[in-house]
Design a protein around this motif. Structure first.
Motif, mmCIF file in Angstrom:
data_model
loop_
_atom_site.group_PDB
_atom_site.id
_atom_site.type_symbol
_atom_site.label_atom_id
_atom_site.label_comp_id
_atom_site.label_asym_id
_atom_site.label_seq_id
_atom_site.Cartn_x
_atom_site.Cartn_y
_atom_site.Cartn_z
ATOM 1 N N ILE A 1 -9.845 -0.074 4.228
ATOM 2 C CA ILE A 1 -8.844 0.905 3.618
ATOM 3 C C ILE A 1 -8.813 2.090 4.854
ATOM 4 O O ILE A 1 -9.673 2.737 4.794
ATOM 5 C CB ILE A 1 -9.306 1.495 2.406
ATOM 6 C CG1 ILE A 1 -9.478 0.399 1.367
ATOM 7 C CG2 ILE A 1 -8.374 2.449 2.005
ATOM 8 C CD1 ILE A 1 -9.967 0.679 0.129
ATOM 9 N N ARG B 1 -8.268 -8.121 5.694
ATOM 10 C CA ARG B 1 -7.715 -7.528 4.547
ATOM 11 C C ARG B 1 -7.609 -5.859 4.855
ATOM 12 O O ARG B 1 -8.680 -5.217 4.988
ATOM 13 C CB ARG B 1 -8.074 -7.783 3.424
ATOM 14 C CG ARG B 1 -7.594 -7.465 2.177
ATOM 15 C CD ARG B 1 -8.550 -7.915 1.027
ATOM 16 N NE ARG B 1 -8.568 -9.329 0.887
ATOM 17 C CZ ARG B 1 -9.545 -10.121 1.137
ATOM 18 N NH1 ARG B 1 -10.590 -9.519 1.613
ATOM 19 N NH2 ARG B 1 -9.357 -11.218 1.110
ATOM 20 N N THR B 2 -6.491 -5.419 4.820
ATOM 21 C CA THR B 2 -6.097 -3.812 5.330
ATOM 22 C C THR B 2 -5.293 -3.331 4.374
ATOM 23 O O THR B 2 -3.966 -3.627 4.077
ATOM 24 C CB THR B 2 -5.621 -3.861 6.831
ATOM 25 O OG1 THR B 2 -6.615 -4.447 7.704
ATOM 26 C CG2 THR B 2 -5.552 -2.333 7.168
ATOM 27 N N SER B 3 -5.671 -2.041 3.765
ATOM 28 C CA SER B 3 -4.505 -1.152 3.112
ATOM 29 C C SER B 3 -4.561 0.141 4.092
ATOM 30 O O SER B 3 -5.599 0.794 4.591
ATOM 31 C CB SER B 3 -5.178 -0.842 1.616
ATOM 32 O OG SER B 3 -4.499 0.419 1.285
ATOM 33 N N THR B 4 -3.360 0.542 4.299
ATOM 34 C CA THR B 4 -3.197 2.000 5.162
ATOM 35 C C THR B 4 -2.137 2.804 4.568
ATOM 36 O O THR B 4 -1.418 2.531 3.430
ATOM 37 C CB THR B 4 -2.689 1.321 6.433
ATOM 38 O OG1 THR B 4 -2.713 2.403 7.348
ATOM 39 C CG2 THR B 4 -1.387 0.789 6.601
ATOM 40 N N CYS B 5 -1.884 3.822 5.053
ATOM 41 C CA CYS B 5 -1.431 4.876 4.477
ATOM 42 C C CYS B 5 -1.005 5.991 5.634
ATOM 43 O O CYS B 5 -1.832 6.048 6.776
ATOM 44 C CB CYS B 5 -1.928 5.691 3.481
ATOM 45 S SG CYS B 5 -3.448 6.460 3.677
ATOM 46 N N SER C 1 -1.762 -3.846 2.107
ATOM 47 C CA SER C 1 -1.112 -2.952 0.911
ATOM 48 C C SER C 1 -1.087 -1.550 1.620
ATOM 49 O O SER C 1 -1.706 -1.412 2.529
ATOM 50 C CB SER C 1 -2.259 -3.338 -0.182
ATOM 51 O OG SER C 1 -3.248 -2.347 0.137
ATOM 52 N N GLY C 2 -0.255 -0.746 0.820
ATOM 53 C CA GLY C 2 -0.182 0.692 1.274
ATOM 54 C C GLY C 2 -0.772 1.640 -0.056
ATOM 55 O O GLY C 2 -0.629 1.379 -1.269
ATOM 56 N N LYS C 3 -1.105 2.919 0.395
ATOM 57 C CA LYS C 3 -1.213 3.941 -0.510
ATOM 58 C C LYS C 3 -0.559 5.035 -0.149
ATOM 59 O O LYS C 3 0.132 4.896 1.129
ATOM 60 C CB LYS C 3 -2.860 4.293 -0.623
ATOM 61 C CG LYS C 3 -3.805 3.373 -1.526
ATOM 62 C CD LYS C 3 -5.050 3.630 -1.481
ATOM 63 C CE LYS C 3 -6.150 2.722 -2.308
ATOM 64 N NZ LYS C 3 -5.418 2.759 -3.790
ATOM 65 N N ASN D 1 0.170 2.893 -6.643
ATOM 66 C CA ASN D 1 -0.704 2.488 -5.456
ATOM 67 C C ASN D 1 -1.630 3.294 -5.409
ATOM 68 O O ASN D 1 -2.592 2.966 -4.746
ATOM 69 C CB ASN D 1 0.371 2.595 -4.133
ATOM 70 C CG ASN D 1 1.453 1.710 -4.154
ATOM 71 O OD1 ASN D 1 2.611 1.562 -4.939
ATOM 72 N ND2 ASN D 1 1.378 0.693 -3.253
ATOM 73 N N ALA E 1 -6.589 -1.969 -4.732
ATOM 74 C CA ALA E 1 -5.554 -2.022 -3.470
ATOM 75 C C ALA E 1 -5.083 -3.466 -3.284
ATOM 76 O O ALA E 1 -3.954 -3.648 -2.765
ATOM 77 C CB ALA E 1 -6.117 -1.670 -2.261
ATOM 78 N N PHE E 2 -5.840 -4.381 -3.778
ATOM 79 C CA PHE E 2 -5.512 -5.895 -3.378
ATOM 80 C C PHE E 2 -5.463 -6.771 -4.636
ATOM 81 O O PHE E 2 -6.523 -6.540 -5.336
ATOM 82 C CB PHE E 2 -6.381 -6.342 -2.300
ATOM 83 C CG PHE E 2 -6.490 -5.716 -1.194
ATOM 84 C CD1 PHE E 2 -5.344 -5.762 0.055
ATOM 85 C CD2 PHE E 2 -7.569 -4.688 -0.864
ATOM 86 C CE1 PHE E 2 -5.257 -5.227 1.094
ATOM 87 C CE2 PHE E 2 -7.445 -4.208 0.659
ATOM 88 C CZ PHE E 2 -6.302 -4.162 1.129
#
Length: 442
Positions: A126, A152-156, A191-193, A219, A358-359
């Motif tokens: 994340i 697997r990556t969530s970013t913002c 995914s995004g936050k 999100n 997040a996923f």
């Protein structure tokens, strides 16, 4: 079908935690089943087999707070007088580095960190990004690197008023544009936050704009909270309330949100975090390095707050964060028994809970239906090993150098310590070229 076997299998499944000579079967992107190596090879005689050679087989690590953009700071000689406090660190290093980044820099700083994550057995991250003079499209550059790496990556994007209102509004647009893009792509690995910097760099006007932009979205938010004591002091002085209350009043708390650090929060703030289901992520190495204090890990855990573990951009190595976190917890509590239960729960249980928000997958276990995130560590235990003492072995015996195989979402990213898809030499050579240009600007 892919089998990974011939080693102690640590499933993290409380109903079936340990198989002495275990094997995990992967079908596509999910774990199909686990069992003994003998039984699984008999059940799937034609499956491809990865031999752990007696090494530990376990779920991939999860990093709940990372800054890919920090990569180019490594080894940099920052001009001027050294920072004397946390504010100085921000102003002299990080707020100069992020201004120097181009979109291409964002891509290579992320890709370099992702190579290191693969080598450290980290399969889910994340991220929290900033590049104020290259805002638009920056998150897609991070996502492009993540896709190439297979992590697997969530970013913002880190919205802040420190560079002026125009750039703050660009950050708001970037968060929303990326979340919309990720929804259209429908990629379960991205995914995004909505990112925010910290209370002391965000005006009420900007927070109101952020709230309006996020209306109807679930999100969640990703923000630094009470990392240094001056953040709380400024909030009380300027807004007449403490940080968690201020953010709660703008709708920023909630089960999909991540509040990072929370070192200087008080009891009322902890109660509000618990009430709203807001996750907290602890970053021990960063907190020690910036001399900002130590979070009350035992208290946060005892009060039922979902408490995860991150690296804050210092490293990609979650085992190092685990070891540092254990030592800092003991040091802060002045008690040798502190941290034994909290740190393993943070790394192996709560990070999975935070990432699952997040996923659209189940994470953190080698169990039927869970994501096929599997790593192998070349660790030959010198003493008895079981589900009862594995955390001690990882704390005092294994290290990131022990990781020899990394599989994320069923994709083999590293085998026998060799990357299977990325050319690390080429990536790092390009990174050095970009870092040199960044350093010149600073």
């Amino acid at each position: 079908m892919l089998l990974i076997g011939n080693g102690p299998l640590i499933t993290r499944d409380p109903d079936n935690p340990f198989i002495a000579d275990g094997c995990a079967a992967i079908s596509g992107t999910s774990i199909n089943s686990v069992g003994t190596t003998l039984d699984m090879r008999a059940k799937y005689p034609t499956a491809k087999f990865i031999d752990a050679k007696g090494g530990l087989i376990m779920p991939g690590f999860i990093n709940s707070h990372m800054h890919f953009y920090s990569t180019f700071s490594r080894g940099m000689n920052v001009p001027g007088e050294p920072a004397q406090d946390f504010s100085g660190v921000l102003e002299k290093l990080w707020w100069r580095l992020d201004k120097a980044l181009t979109l291409r820099d964002c891509y290579y700083s992320a890709l370099t960190a992702l190579v290191e994550a693969i080598k450290c057995g980290c399969t889910t991250i994340i991220d929290h990004h900033a590049s104020p003079y290259a805002v638009s499209g920056s998150l897609c550059e991070v996502a492009r690197a993540a896709r190439e790496a297979g992590i697997r990556t969530s970013t913002c994007y880190e919205v802040s008023d420190r560079d002026g209102q125009k750039i703050a509004y660009e950050g708001i647009k970037e968060n929303i544009a990326f979340m919309d893009w990720a929804e259209r792509e429908n990629d379960p690995m991205i995914s995004g936050k909505f990112g925010l910097h910290a209370s002391f760099t965000l005006s009420d006007c900007t927070l109101e704009k952020c709230r309006e932009a996020m209306e109807g979205r679930e999100n969640g938010w990703h923000v630094h909270v009470a990392e240094g004591p001056s953040d709380e002091e400024a909030c009380e002085r300027e807004h007449g309330k403490r940080i968690v209350r201020r953010f709660h009043d703008f709708g920023i708390t909630g089960k999909n949100s991540i509040f990072v650090h929370c070192i200087h929060i008080d009891g009322a703030e902890r109660a509000l975090l618990k009430e709203t289901g807001t996750a907290v992520v602890h970053n021990p190495e960063s907190n020690m390095g910036n001399a900002v204090g130590a979070a009350s890990v035992p208290q946060l855990a005892a009060e039922g707050i979902t408490l995860g573990l991150g690296t804050d951009g210092y490293v990609s190595d979650m085992l190092q964060s685990y070891k540092m976190g254990n030592a800092l917890c003991k040091h802060a509590a002045k008690h040798p028994n502190a941290g034994w239960g909290e740190l393993p729960a943070m790394l192996f249980e709560n990070n999975a809970l935070i990432a699952e928000r997040a996923f659209p997958v189940k994470l953190g276990m080698l169990k039927d239906g869970y994501a096929a995130d599997v790593i192998v560590l070349d660790y030959n235990a010198p003493t008895a090993l079981s589900d009862k003492n594995i955390n001690g072995h990882l704390l005092f015996g294994a290290s990131a150098r022990s990781v020899v195989t990394t599989i994320a979402n069923g994709r083999i990213l590293m085998k026998d310590r060799k990357l299977t898809e990325l050319d690390a030499e080429e990536i790092f050579a390009k990174a050095r070229e970009h870092a040199a240009e960044v350093w010149k600007k600073i």
